[in-house]
Scaffold this motif. Structure first.
Motif, short mmCIF file in Angstrom:
data_model
loop_
_atom_site.label_atom_id
_atom_site.label_comp_id
_atom_site.label_asym_id
_atom_site.label_seq_id
_atom_site.Cartn_x
_atom_site.Cartn_y
_atom_site.Cartn_z
N PHE A 131 37.85 37.13 -75.35
CA PHE A 131 39.06 36.85 -76.13
C PHE A 131 38.47 35.74 -77.24
O PHE A 131 37.75 34.88 -76.65
CB PHE A 131 40.45 36.53 -75.54
N ASP A 132 39.35 35.43 -78.12
CA ASP A 132 39.31 34.14 -79.05
C ASP A 132 40.56 33.80 -79.41
O ASP A 132 41.43 34.57 -79.62
CB ASP A 132 38.11 34.19 -80.07
N VAL A 133 40.69 32.42 -79.92
CA VAL A 133 42.07 32.17 -80.40
C VAL A 133 41.91 31.58 -81.93
O VAL A 133 40.99 30.82 -82.20
CB VAL A 133 42.94 31.18 -79.52
N ASN A 134 42.85 31.76 -82.63
CA ASN A 134 42.62 31.28 -83.86
C ASN A 134 43.18 29.82 -83.63
O ASN A 134 44.15 29.51 -83.42
CB ASN A 134 43.46 31.93 -85.12
N ILE B 63 40.62 39.88 -79.38
CA ILE B 63 39.52 40.54 -78.67
C ILE B 63 38.31 40.37 -79.28
O ILE B 63 38.19 40.90 -80.24
CB ILE B 63 39.93 42.01 -78.14
N LYS B 64 37.44 39.61 -78.75
CA LYS B 64 35.91 39.41 -79.46
C LYS B 64 35.02 40.52 -79.02
O LYS B 64 33.97 40.62 -79.17
CB LYS B 64 35.53 38.08 -79.55
N ASP B 65 35.15 40.79 -77.60
CA ASP B 65 34.18 41.86 -76.82
C ASP B 65 35.24 42.98 -76.32
O ASP B 65 36.37 42.93 -76.02
CB ASP B 65 33.53 41.15 -75.86
N SER B 66 34.22 44.01 -76.04
CA SER B 66 35.03 45.40 -75.36
C SER B 66 35.49 44.84 -73.97
O SER B 66 34.84 44.13 -73.33
CB SER B 66 34.15 46.40 -75.53
N LEU B 67 36.60 45.62 -73.46
CA LEU B 67 37.05 45.22 -72.24
C LEU B 67 36.92 46.63 -71.39
O LEU B 67 37.05 47.89 -71.95
CB LEU B 67 38.76 44.98 -72.32
N ASP B 68 36.52 46.19 -70.23
CA ASP B 68 36.36 47.47 -69.30
C ASP B 68 37.15 47.40 -67.98
O ASP B 68 36.95 46.34 -67.20
CB ASP B 68 34.74 47.61 -68.91
N ILE C 218 49.44 26.63 -72.13
CA ILE C 218 50.32 27.62 -71.90
C ILE C 218 49.47 28.68 -71.04
O ILE C 218 48.35 29.22 -71.45
CB ILE C 218 50.62 28.22 -73.30
N PRO C 219 49.83 29.24 -69.83
CA PRO C 219 49.26 29.86 -69.13
C PRO C 219 49.54 31.39 -69.90
O PRO C 219 50.33 31.79 -70.17
CB PRO C 219 49.81 29.93 -67.80
N VAL C 220 48.10 31.93 -69.64
CA VAL C 220 48.18 33.45 -70.02
C VAL C 220 47.70 34.34 -69.12
O VAL C 220 46.52 34.00 -68.69
CB VAL C 220 47.42 33.44 -71.62
N HIS C 221 48.14 35.63 -68.74
CA HIS C 221 47.76 36.58 -68.00
C HIS C 221 47.58 37.72 -68.79
O HIS C 221 48.57 38.59 -69.15
CB HIS C 221 48.79 36.65 -66.90
N VAL C 222 46.49 38.43 -68.99
CA VAL C 222 46.27 39.58 -69.51
C VAL C 222 45.67 40.67 -68.65
O VAL C 222 44.96 40.37 -67.83
CB VAL C 222 45.03 39.56 -70.77
N ARG C 223 46.68 41.82 -68.68
CA ARG C 223 46.22 42.99 -67.72
C ARG C 223 45.70 43.89 -68.45
O ARG C 223 46.23 44.21 -69.57
CB ARG C 223 47.30 43.32 -66.87
N ILE C 224 44.51 44.53 -68.21
CA ILE C 224 44.02 45.73 -68.88
C ILE C 224 44.26 47.25 -68.22
O ILE C 224 44.35 47.00 -66.70
CB ILE C 224 42.50 45.59 -68.64
#
Length: 70
Positions: free
Chosen positions: A13-16, A24-29, A58-64
């Motif tokens: 990931f990247d943030v502006n 998302i800057k790369d594919s997610l698997d 700020i905590p971030v939790h990303v679920r795929i």
């Protein structure tokens, strides 16, 4: 405000830095890694009279989600 990622390892990931938009800057698997935990730091570009820059993490939790790819 300025935004930045804070993580212990490389993220797909990247943030502006101006808007805070997370992209998302790369594919997610799902099979490789199905969740990511990291923080986004928001810092005020103006410093206080004492030269201290104010910020908040700020905590971030990303679920795929597993999607059938066959």
């Amino acid at each position: 405000m300025r935004y930045s990622l804070r993580a212990e390892s490389e993220l797909p990931f990247d943030v502006n830095p101006v808007t805070g938009e997370l992209v998302i800057k790369d594919s997610l698997d799902y099979e490789t890694q199905n969740q990511f935990l990291f923080e986004v730091r928001a810092s005020d570009s103006r410093s206080t009279g004492s030269g201290v820059v104010l910020f908040c993490d700020i905590p971030v939790h990303v679920r795929i989600v597993d999607e059938n790819d066959s």
